[in-house]
Design an enzyme around this catalytic site. Structure first.
Site, PDB file in Angstrom:
ATOM      1  N   ASP A 154       3.440   2.352  -5.101  1.00 34.93           N
ATOM      2  CA  ASP A 154       2.556   3.191  -5.895  1.00 34.93           C
ATOM      3  C   ASP A 154       2.038   2.311  -7.021  1.00 34.93           C
ATOM      4  OD1 ASP A 154       1.325   4.944  -7.632  1.00 34.93           O
ATOM      5  OD2 ASP A 154       3.091   6.201  -7.968  1.00 34.93           O
ATOM      6  N   VAL A 155       0.760   1.949  -6.997  1.00 32.82           N
ATOM      7  CA  VAL A 155       0.249   0.998  -7.990  1.00 32.82           C
ATOM      8  C   VAL A 155       0.211   1.566  -9.401  1.00 32.82           C
ATOM      9  CG1 VAL A 155      -1.140  -0.361  -6.374  1.00 32.82           C
ATOM     10  CG2 VAL A 155      -2.180   1.591  -7.560  1.00 32.82           C
TER      11      VAL A 155
ATOM     12  N   THR B  17     -17.055  -0.240   4.271  1.00 34.80           N
ATOM     13  CA  THR B  17     -15.654   0.128   4.454  1.00 34.80           C
ATOM     14  C   THR B  17     -15.539   1.641   4.619  1.00 34.80           C
ATOM     15  OG1 THR B  17     -15.198   0.517   2.103  1.00 34.80           O
ATOM     16  CG2 THR B  17     -14.966  -1.752   2.909  1.00 34.80           C
TER      17      THR B  17
ATOM     18  N   TYR C 242     -15.352   5.747 -12.172  1.00 33.75           N
ATOM     19  CA  TYR C 242     -15.246   4.511 -11.398  1.00 33.75           C
ATOM     20  C   TYR C 242     -15.880   3.352 -12.165  1.00 33.75           C
ATOM     21  CZ  TYR C 242     -15.782   1.197  -7.550  1.00 33.75           C
ATOM     22  OH  TYR C 242     -15.732   0.079  -6.758  1.00 33.75           O
TER      23      TYR C 242
ATOM     24  N   LYS D 201     -13.883  -0.020 -13.590  1.00 33.75           N
ATOM     25  CA  LYS D 201     -14.191  -1.378 -13.141  1.00 33.75           C
ATOM     26  C   LYS D 201     -14.653  -2.261 -14.299  1.00 33.75           C
ATOM     27  CE  LYS D 201     -13.104  -0.967  -8.814  1.00 33.75           C
ATOM     28  NZ  LYS D 201     -11.981  -1.759  -8.232  1.00 33.75           N
TER      29      LYS D 201
ATOM     30  N   ASP E 204       0.851  -1.186   0.000  1.00 32.58           N
ATOM     31  CA  ASP E 204       0.000   0.000   0.000  1.00 32.58           C
ATOM     32  C   ASP E 204       0.887   1.236   0.000  1.00 32.58           C
ATOM     33  OD1 ASP E 204      -2.211   1.865   0.446  1.00 32.58           O
ATOM     34  OD2 ASP E 204      -3.343   0.116   1.100  1.00 32.58           O
TER      35      ASP E 204
END
Length: 239
Positions: free
Chosen positions: A51-52, A182, A147, A151, A38
């Site tokens: 860092d993705v 979450t 978003y 996805k 993360d």
């Protein structure tokens, strides 16, 4: 039902998030050596800052896992963000790109970095967190076109990677959750009542339920799953 992961090395991105934390905890409880990837520490497992959106960062993380553990058996691409409630006609190109970079490019780079050693080994399992918002519904009342598009891209990416990598021993699958309880959704509490009214199950998913599905897809009991997307939305998409 717990799966024995005592000989498995698994990396999880988005490990500090609600779903990522639950997955790390579940896999660790089942005996896996978990590398928790993360942007900051404070996670379950062996923390690695990444860092993705950076191939170099993910490559360095993979190299560390291989240097310390000697192998990688699985990866869960759980890192993701949701844009603020922005109407499509008002969204800037930068806002749209930011979501795509984390949610779609980040998943691709994660799969690529950790898929390479698994392909060399001829075995492994990749699990990506997509969403019911990809191919199953358009969410209301919030506006979140970036978003949803990101996805949907993850769902297509998973199928494509599964077709390429399945014959080489690496399974690629996805989980498409509905609304999950979450911190990521905490700012949208004013919309909870409408979401729950549209969900036949009458509640949000618990992160632990998503984690159980991830453990299933990583384990041997799902050996014939390749290119699948498991929808778990409490019936929301039935409306």
């Amino acid at each position: 039902m717990a799966t024995d992961f005592s000989d498995q090395v698994i990396a999880v991105t988005g490990a500090a998030g609600g779903i990522g934390q639950a997955i790390c905890r579940r896999l660790a409880d089942d005996g896996a050596t978990v590398y928790a990837l993360d942007t900051h520490a404070g996670v379950h497992g062996i923390p690695v800052e990444i860092d993705v959106t950076s191939a170099e960062s993910l490559g360095a993380a993979r190299d560390r896992v291989l240097a310390e553990a000697g192998k990688v058996d699985g990866v869960v691409a759980a890192a993701g963000i949701v844009e603020d409630d922005v109407a499509a006609e008002q969204m800037s190109a930068g806002q749209f790109r930011a979501v795509i970079e984390v949610n779609l490019v980040g998943v691709f780079l994660t799969c690529q970095a950790f898929g390479q050693p698994m392909l060399r080994a001829g075995s492994g399992s990749v699990v990506a967190i997509s969403s019911m918002s990809g191919n199953h519904v358009v969410n209301t009342p919030q506006d979140q076109c970036a978003y949803n598009a990101s996805k949907a891209g993850v769902s297509a990416l998973v199928r494509s990677l599964a077709a390429e990598w399945g014959p080489r021993g690496v399974r690629v699958n996805a989980i498409a959750p509905g609304y999950v309880d979450t911190p990521l959704l905490a700012a949208k509490k004013h919309q909870f009542a409408q979401w729950l009214q549209a969900t036949p199950a009458g509640r949000m998913a618990r992160p632990e339920e998503v984690a159980a599905t991830a453990a299933f897809l990583l384990g041997d009991e799902s050996a014939f799953y390749c290119g699948s997307e498991l929808l778990m939305d409490g019936g929301y998409s039935l409306r």
